[in-house]
Motif scaffolding. Structure first.
Motif, PDB file in Angstrom:
ATOM      1  N   MET A   1       0.826  -1.194   0.000  1.00 19.92           N
ATOM      2  CA  MET A   1       0.000   0.000   0.000  1.00 19.92           C
ATOM      3  C   MET A   1       0.875   1.264   0.000  1.00 19.92           C
ATOM      4  N   ARG A   2       1.983   1.221   0.729  1.00 18.00           N
ATOM      5  CA  ARG A   2       2.878   2.383   0.775  1.00 18.00           C
ATOM      6  C   ARG A   2       3.496   2.648  -0.595  1.00 18.00           C
ATOM      7  N   LEU A   3       3.832   1.576  -1.290  1.00 13.74           N
ATOM      8  CA  LEU A   3       4.437   1.719  -2.614  1.00 13.74           C
ATOM      9  C   LEU A   3       3.452   2.370  -3.581  1.00 13.74           C
ATOM     10  N   LEU A   4       2.202   1.938  -3.552  1.00 14.27           N
ATOM     11  CA  LEU A   4       1.174   2.528  -4.418  1.00 14.27           C
ATOM     12  C   LEU A   4       0.984   4.002  -4.106  1.00 14.27           C
ATOM     13  N   THR A   5       0.949   4.345  -2.832  1.00 14.53           N
ATOM     14  CA  THR A   5       0.806   5.748  -2.428  1.00 14.53           C
ATOM     15  C   THR A   5       1.984   6.578  -2.921  1.00 14.53           C
ATOM     16  N   LEU A   6       3.167   6.048  -2.807  1.00 15.93           N
ATOM     17  CA  LEU A   6       4.366   6.747  -3.267  1.00 15.93           C
ATOM     18  C   LEU A   6       4.344   6.935  -4.780  1.00 15.93           C
ATOM     19  N   VAL A   7       3.941   5.910  -5.508  1.00 17.73           N
ATOM     20  CA  VAL A   7       3.872   6.002  -6.972  1.00 17.73           C
ATOM     21  C   VAL A   7       2.849   7.054  -7.392  1.00 17.73           C
ATOM     22  N   VAL A   8       1.685   7.068  -6.773  1.00 15.21           N
ATOM     23  CA  VAL A   8       0.652   8.058  -7.102  1.00 15.21           C
ATOM     24  C   VAL A   8       1.133   9.464  -6.767  1.00 15.21           C
ATOM     25  N   LEU A   9       1.782   9.639  -5.648  1.00 16.44           N
ATOM     26  CA  LEU A   9       2.297  10.954  -5.254  1.00 16.44           C
ATOM     27  C   LEU A   9       3.343  11.454  -6.254  1.00 16.44           C
ATOM     28  N   ILE A  10       4.274  10.581  -6.634  1.00 10.54           N
ATOM     29  CA  ILE A  10       5.295  10.963  -7.616  1.00 10.54           C
ATOM     30  C   ILE A  10       4.638  11.283  -8.963  1.00 10.54           C
ATOM     31  N   TRP A  11       3.639  10.492  -9.363  1.00 12.64           N
ATOM     32  CA  TRP A  11       2.912  10.709 -10.619  1.00 12.64           C
ATOM     33  C   TRP A  11       2.307  12.118 -10.641  1.00 12.64           C
ATOM     34  N   LEU A  12       1.638  12.508  -9.552  1.00 10.01           N
ATOM     35  CA  LEU A  12       0.987  13.819  -9.486  1.00 10.01           C
ATOM     36  C   LEU A  12       2.003  14.957  -9.420  1.00 10.01           C
ATOM     37  N   VAL A  13       3.118  14.742  -8.746  1.00 11.95           N
ATOM     38  CA  VAL A  13       4.163  15.769  -8.685  1.00 11.95           C
ATOM     39  C   VAL A  13       4.747  15.998 -10.076  1.00 11.95           C
ATOM     40  N   VAL A  14       4.988  14.928 -10.818  1.00  8.31           N
ATOM     41  CA  VAL A  14       5.508  15.075 -12.182  1.00  8.31           C
ATOM     42  C   VAL A  14       4.492  15.821 -13.044  1.00  8.31           C
ATOM     43  N   GLY A  15       3.215  15.530 -12.881  1.00  7.15           N
ATOM     44  CA  GLY A  15       2.173  16.243 -13.621  1.00  7.15           C
ATOM     45  C   GLY A  15       2.115  17.719 -13.263  1.00  7.15           C
ATOM     46  N   ALA A  16       2.288  18.035 -11.994  1.00 10.81           N
ATOM     47  CA  ALA A  16       2.299  19.433 -11.558  1.00 10.81           C
ATOM     48  C   ALA A  16       3.509  20.171 -12.127  1.00 10.81           C
ATOM     49  N   VAL A  17       4.646  19.495 -12.194  1.00 18.26           N
ATOM     50  CA  VAL A  17       5.843  20.104 -12.786  1.00 18.26           C
ATOM     51  C   VAL A  17       5.611  20.374 -14.271  1.00 18.26           C
ATOM     52  N   ALA A  18       4.973  19.441 -14.964  1.00 21.00           N
ATOM     53  CA  ALA A  18       4.674  19.638 -16.387  1.00 21.00           C
ATOM     54  C   ALA A  18       3.735  20.823 -16.580  1.00 21.00           C
ATOM     55  N   ALA A  19       2.726  20.957 -15.735  1.00 22.55           N
ATOM     56  CA  ALA A  19       1.803  22.098 -15.829  1.00 22.55           C
ATOM     57  C   ALA A  19       2.539  23.402 -15.540  1.00 22.55           C
ATOM     58  N   TRP A  20       3.445  23.383 -14.587  1.00 25.91           N
ATOM     59  CA  TRP A  20       4.230  24.583 -14.266  1.00 25.91           C
ATOM     60  C   TRP A  20       5.128  24.965 -15.438  1.00 25.91           C
ATOM     61  N   GLN A  21       5.770  23.969 -16.068  1.00 24.70           N
ATOM     62  CA  GLN A  21       6.648  24.237 -17.201  1.00 24.70           C
ATOM     63  C   GLN A  21       5.883  24.825 -18.383  1.00 24.70           C
TER      64      GLN A  21
END
Length: 65
Positions: A1-21
Motif C-alpha cells: 500500500m505504501r508503494l502505491l501511495t508513493l507512486v501516485v504521489l510521484i505521478w501527481l508531482v511530475v504532472g504538476a511540474v509539467a503544468a508549471w513548465q
C-alpha cells in the motif's frame, strides 16, 4: 500500500511540474477551460513528457436576465 501511495504521489508531482513548465500556474485567465486543463495535465503526470498535451474546452451557461 505504501508503494502505491508513493507512486501516485510521484505521478501527481511530475504532472504538476509539467503544468508549471507550460506556464499554467502564471497570470492567466481564470475560467473553466483553464482550470480543467491544469487538472487534466496534473493527472496525466509523466504522460505529458510522452507527447500527451491535454486541453479541455468548456462553457459555463450564462445566467438569464
Amino acid at each position: 500500500m505504501r508503494l502505491l501511495t508513493l507512486v501516485v504521489l510521484i505521478w501527481l508531482v511530475v504532472g504538476a511540474v509539467a503544468a508549471w513548465q507550460r506556464g499554467y500556474f502564471g497570470d492567466s485567465e481564470q475560467n473553466c477551460s483553464t482550470l480543467a486543463t491544469v487538472a487534466v495535465t496534473v493527472v496525466a503526470g509523466p504522460l505529458n513528457y510522452a507527447g500527451v498535451n491535454p486541453k479541455i474546452d468548456c462553457e459555463v451557461p450564462q445566467p438569464s436576465r
